[in-house]
Scaffold this active site. Structure first.
Site, PDB file in Angstrom:
ATOM      1  N   HIS A 210       0.959  -1.137   0.069  1.00 25.37           N
ATOM      2  CA  HIS A 210       0.043  -0.122  -0.031  1.00 25.37           C
ATOM      3  C   HIS A 210       0.966   1.340   0.072  1.00 25.37           C
ATOM      4  O   HIS A 210       0.704   2.207  -0.641  1.00 25.37           O
ATOM      5  CB  HIS A 210      -0.866   0.015   1.275  1.00 25.37           C
ATOM      6  CG  HIS A 210      -1.968   1.264   1.315  1.00 25.37           C
ATOM      7  ND1 HIS A 210      -2.963   1.037   1.016  1.00 25.37           N
ATOM      8  CD2 HIS A 210      -1.745   2.430   1.791  1.00 25.37           C
ATOM      9  CE1 HIS A 210      -3.773   2.278   1.061  1.00 25.37           C
ATOM     10  NE2 HIS A 210      -2.901   2.947   1.611  1.00 25.37           N
ATOM     11  N   GLU A 211       1.851   1.302   0.887  1.00 30.05           N
ATOM     12  CA  GLU A 211       2.764   2.728   1.077  1.00 30.05           C
ATOM     13  C   GLU A 211       3.650   2.688  -0.154  1.00 30.05           C
ATOM     14  O   GLU A 211       3.805   3.975  -0.620  1.00 30.05           O
ATOM     15  CB  GLU A 211       3.320   2.321   2.318  1.00 30.05           C
ATOM     16  CG  GLU A 211       2.424   2.719   3.443  1.00 30.05           C
ATOM     17  CD  GLU A 211       1.324   3.762   3.670  1.00 30.05           C
ATOM     18  OE1 GLU A 211       1.719   4.796   3.083  1.00 30.05           O
ATOM     19  OE2 GLU A 211       0.285   3.638   4.293  1.00 30.05           O
ATOM     20  N   HIS A 214       1.817   4.539  -2.849  1.00 25.61           N
ATOM     21  CA  HIS A 214       1.709   5.919  -2.619  1.00 25.61           C
ATOM     22  C   HIS A 214       3.023   6.602  -3.092  1.00 25.61           C
ATOM     23  O   HIS A 214       3.398   7.597  -3.775  1.00 25.61           O
ATOM     24  CB  HIS A 214       1.435   6.192  -1.214  1.00 25.61           C
ATOM     25  CG  HIS A 214       0.141   6.301  -0.702  1.00 25.61           C
ATOM     26  ND1 HIS A 214      -0.960   6.675  -1.566  1.00 25.61           N
ATOM     27  CD2 HIS A 214      -0.356   5.562   0.236  1.00 25.61           C
ATOM     28  CE1 HIS A 214      -1.967   6.532  -0.582  1.00 25.61           C
ATOM     29  NE2 HIS A 214      -1.634   5.874   0.345  1.00 25.61           N
TER      30      HIS A 214
END
Length: 421
Positions: A210-211, A214
């Site tokens: 997820h990160e 980003h």
């Protein structure tokens, strides 16, 4: 000034309910613990209901004043304007989710059956129904698995993911004074920075994906845009991160295809992501719309009127298969997102766009990846709706939402087949 009661925990010891331990208490295998935690928090909120309703009403009135002062037709149009989002995006989301409520009902009914419950109640929603599966890995192995699962994104993408370790993008482990959770941030001209508090669990492994989604969004955007257009809007902020998660989930499902218990665990994890991020956040968005519309029409926002609206929404979303007890009417009082109006819908649209993108990338290959990189590189040079169109996703139409909810239905059917076999 608000304090919550002390209850008996799963081990029989006294535990004071807090905002931090409320959800872990609802995950207890002991139904008495779950009910005590639920009632304790909800009944305490009810004691402060008039104060909380007045506070929220003031927030809504502020939104209305600002919208009218700037000549917007309503608060929703005002909130959407800065990102050039058409109202049809929110309307399509709510309508599409309503159409798929029967599928959510089937999932909740299956959850109740697997838990051996005659009646499912709101405090039964958080209990893990597939347990004793350890899918965590040491950080280096987990990161390598993330990279492997994202090889479909192309060599440039995965090369940069590997370089992130050498270039020290990531602060991995918990430390004294370090903030909790996980996030990614960046400054123009410098590579992104990622904060983790890594533990060896599936959730933490997914958090890496997820990160880094980003981070790669920031890396592509900053690398392809001048400073004024290098940032991207809130509407698309969760798309790249969740696309990574969805793509990794498909990889894990293939990897563990012959392990029935692990497969059931992963499928349930994916279903829960839909329940909490698409269905629940859409219900929250609908509550915000109802509350603002009531106030715009001159109806008072009181504890009674807000609780009634929230209770009726829960009946609509879950009442067909869940006993929606009266304490659920107080739950709106614990949701901080409502004080940042018309924000929660982007969680739902972001996940739907991400699942649709992941679906396209996995089914269409390199052509979809090229389009996806155009989206990642767009920054705010074009409106966010148009940025997603570069990747072949038109969020002004209901098609991506329906496509994502179709994935939910397929996942539910697969989970049922595995768990009931």
């Amino acid at each position: 000034d608000m304090t919550f009661p002390t209850i008996k925990g799963e081990d029989g010891r006294d535990v004071e309910i807090t905002h931090g331990n409320f959800i872990p208490l609802l995950e207890s295998a002991n139904r008495d613990v779950r009910k005590a935690a639920w009632d304790g928090l909800m009944l305490t909120l009810a004691k402060w209901g008039n104060t909380i309703a007045t506070t929220y009403s003031s927030s809504v009135k502020g939104d209305i004043f600002s919208a009218r002062a700037h000549k917007y037709p309503n608060t929703l149009e005002a909130a959407l304007y800065s990102n050039e989002i058409p109202r049809s995006v929110c309307d399509n989301l709510i309508e599409s989710v309503h159409a798929h409520l029967p599928a959510m009902g089937r999932y909740i009914a299956l959850r109740g059956k697997l838990m051996g419950l005659e009646t499912v109640r709101p405090y039964d929603m958080y209990v893990p129904i597939v347990g004793d599966v350890k899918m965590g890995l040491p950080y280096e192995e987990a990161y390598a698995e993330v990279v492997k699962s994202l090889e479909v994104m192309g060599e440039e993408y995965t090369t940069q993911l590997r370089a992130a370790i050498d270039q020290r993008w990531i602060d991995v482990y918990e430390n004294r004074g370090k903030t909790s959770g996980a996030y990614s941030t960046g400054a123009y001209g410098v590579h992104p920075y990622v904060l983790l508090n890594y533990h060896e669990t599936l959730d933490n492994k997914m958090t890496i994906a997820h990160e880094m989604g980003h981070a790669m969004h920031t890396w592509y955007s900053s690398g392809n845009q001048p400073y004024p257009t290098s940032d991207y809007s809130l509407f698309v902020a969760e798309v790249a991160s969740t696309c990574n998660e969805a793509t990794m989930m498909r990889h894990l499902l293939k990897t563990f295809a012959d392990d029935k218990k692990a497969l059931a665990y992963l499928l349930n994890h994916f279903l829960e992501q839909f329940r909490t991020t698409v269905f629940r956040q859409t219900m929250f968005a609908e509550f915000e719309l109802i509350a603002h519309t009531m106030a715009e029409q001159g109806q008072p926002l009181t504890r009674e009127s807000l609780s009634k609206a929230y209770y009726e929404l829960n009946q609509k979303y879950y009442g067909a298969v869940c006993t929606v007890d009266e304490n659920i009417a107080n739950e709106w009082m614990r949701i901080p997102h409502f004080y940042r109006s018309y924000y929660v819908y982007v969680y739902a649209t972001g996940l739907c766009a991400a699942v649709s993108l992941s679906d396209k990338i996995l089914s269409e290959g390199e052509s979809a990846v090229r389009d996806y990189r155009k989206f990642l590189s767009a920054g705010c040079a074009v409106p966010p709706i148009d940025a997603l169109k570069l990747a072949g996703i038109d969020m002004s139409s209901p098609e991506p939402i329906r496509r994502a909810l179709g994935v939910f239905k397929d996942t539910l059917a697969q989970f049922k087949a595995v768990i009931m076999a």
